[in-house]
Design an enzyme around this catalytic site. Structure first.
Site, mmCIF file in Angstrom:
data_model
loop_
_atom_site.group_PDB
_atom_site.id
_atom_site.type_symbol
_atom_site.label_atom_id
_atom_site.label_comp_id
_atom_site.label_asym_id
_atom_site.label_seq_id
_atom_site.Cartn_x
_atom_site.Cartn_y
_atom_site.Cartn_z
ATOM 1 N N GLY A 185 42.939 32.722 77.157
ATOM 2 C CA GLY A 185 42.491 32.575 75.727
ATOM 3 C C GLY A 185 43.631 31.893 74.970
ATOM 4 N N GLU B 34 48.729 36.320 71.350
ATOM 5 C CA GLU B 34 47.090 36.675 71.862
ATOM 6 C C GLU B 34 46.378 35.668 71.141
ATOM 7 O OE1 GLU B 34 45.046 37.462 73.813
ATOM 8 O OE2 GLU B 34 45.611 39.527 74.603
ATOM 9 N N ASP C 254 41.359 43.242 70.371
ATOM 10 C CA ASP C 254 40.035 44.108 70.166
ATOM 11 C C ASP C 254 40.444 45.476 70.509
ATOM 12 O OD1 ASP C 254 37.088 44.010 70.006
ATOM 13 O OD2 ASP C 254 37.198 44.333 72.384
ATOM 14 N N PHE D 73 31.247 38.917 68.432
ATOM 15 C CA PHE D 73 31.716 38.440 69.709
ATOM 16 C C PHE D 73 32.010 36.731 69.391
ATOM 17 C CE2 PHE D 73 32.273 36.673 73.800
ATOM 18 C CZ PHE D 73 33.423 37.577 74.423
ATOM 19 N N ARG E 274 35.456 27.813 75.798
ATOM 20 C CA ARG E 274 36.947 27.602 75.536
ATOM 21 C C ARG E 274 37.271 26.196 74.837
ATOM 22 N NH1 ARG E 274 39.594 32.039 77.826
ATOM 23 N NH2 ARG E 274 38.620 32.534 80.069
HETATM 24 P P1 IMP Z 1 41.492 44.375 74.414
HETATM 25 O O1 IMP Z 1 42.578 44.687 75.333
HETATM 26 O O2 IMP Z 1 40.094 44.683 73.966
HETATM 27 O O3 IMP Z 1 42.319 44.152 73.060
HETATM 28 O O4 IMP Z 1 40.900 42.699 74.686
HETATM 29 C C1 IMP Z 1 41.675 41.621 74.417
HETATM 30 C C2 IMP Z 1 40.998 40.497 75.072
HETATM 31 O O5 IMP Z 1 39.676 40.670 75.212
HETATM 32 C C3 IMP Z 1 41.261 39.204 74.392
HETATM 33 O O6 IMP Z 1 42.564 38.644 74.750
HETATM 34 C C4 IMP Z 1 40.332 38.305 75.031
HETATM 35 O O7 IMP Z 1 40.569 37.999 76.084
HETATM 36 C C5 IMP Z 1 39.017 39.255 74.997
HETATM 37 N N1 IMP Z 1 38.234 39.391 73.843
HETATM 38 C C6 IMP Z 1 38.049 40.383 73.021
HETATM 39 N N2 IMP Z 1 37.238 40.088 72.030
HETATM 40 C C7 IMP Z 1 36.664 38.816 72.216
HETATM 41 C C8 IMP Z 1 35.743 37.974 71.654
HETATM 42 O O8 IMP Z 1 35.158 38.260 70.546
HETATM 43 N N3 IMP Z 1 35.831 36.870 72.250
HETATM 44 C C9 IMP Z 1 36.067 36.376 73.341
HETATM 45 N N4 IMP Z 1 37.035 37.133 73.957
HETATM 46 C C10 IMP Z 1 37.431 38.544 73.431
HETATM 47 MG MG MG Z 2 43.362 37.123 75.738
#
Ligand code: IMP
Ligand code: MG
Length: 194
Positions: A60, A116, A120, A169, A182
């Protein structure tokens, strides 16, 4: 704040899985450019004349990192990548993080910056930061383009945040929904299904 109700048009034909999905334009490419330049200016001050190992989280962060790198000056930059896998992730991760690809760089005694595109729950970066810290770097900082702080399930505070976003999202500029989107230059949020 969402103020532009523009549903994506036919230019971005959805794969059949997303035939009924609706995306609304949320953040313009020009705003991302300004945010990126401002983050780079902060880093240029912080790491002036130093060495910095930048670790990009695939996939990402690809577009964001390449744009950010172009604005870094007077820093001796090394670039490496990790590819983390959030088990159960579709729109939500369910806890377990595994490593698809590790860094090759020895970060002992080095300044490290993890980059990053979005934080989230915080699980992915929490996992990565702990792992990097085990290798005794001189410093570890976290930079994210987007942040959803109210979604956190583990305590994690990025050192640099581009923009805090609403509880949506989002796709585009490297971010995907099941690998789709992407390559889109602006950011869209998923209006339906939600
Ligand atoms: P976390 O471990 O929940 O903080 O996840 C982070 C990862 O989840 C990010 O690096 C993204 O790859 C994915 N992610 C979280 N929210 C979104 C979103 O709104 N759109 C797309 N990918 C997301
Ligand atoms: Mg990511």
């Amino acid at each position: 704040m969402i103020n532009e109700e523009v549903v994506m048009n036919d230019i971005y034909k959805f794969p059949s899985d997303f035939v009924s999905a609706q995306f609304v334009k949320y953040i313009e490419q020009s705003e991302i450019e300004n945010i990126t330049k401002s983050l780079a200016a902060t880093l240029n001050e912080r790491y002036k004349g130093e060495e910095l190992v930048i670790i990009g989280a695939l996939k990402g962060s690809l577009l964001f990192l390449s744009d950010l790198l172009k604005h870094l000056q007077n820093i001796k930059v090394y670039v490496d990548f990790v590819h983390l896998n959030s088990v159960g992730r579709d729109k939500e991760s369910h806890g377990t993080i595994t490593l698809n690809k590790d860094i090759k760089t020895n970060v002992m005694g080095k300044n490290v910056l993890i980059v990053e595109e979005i934080v989230d729950t915080g699980r992915a970066l929490h996992f990565l930061k702990s792992r990097i810290q085990q290798s005794s770097p001189r410093s570890v900082e976290l930079l994210t383009l987007f942040d959803k702080p109210y979604k956190r399930v583990v305590p994690l505070k990025p050192d640099y945040i581009g923009k805090q976003i609403d509880d949506q999202f989002i796709i585009g500029y490297g971010l995907d929904l099941e690998e789709y989107g992407r390559n889109i230059s602006d950011i869209y949020y998923l209006k339906y299904p939600n």
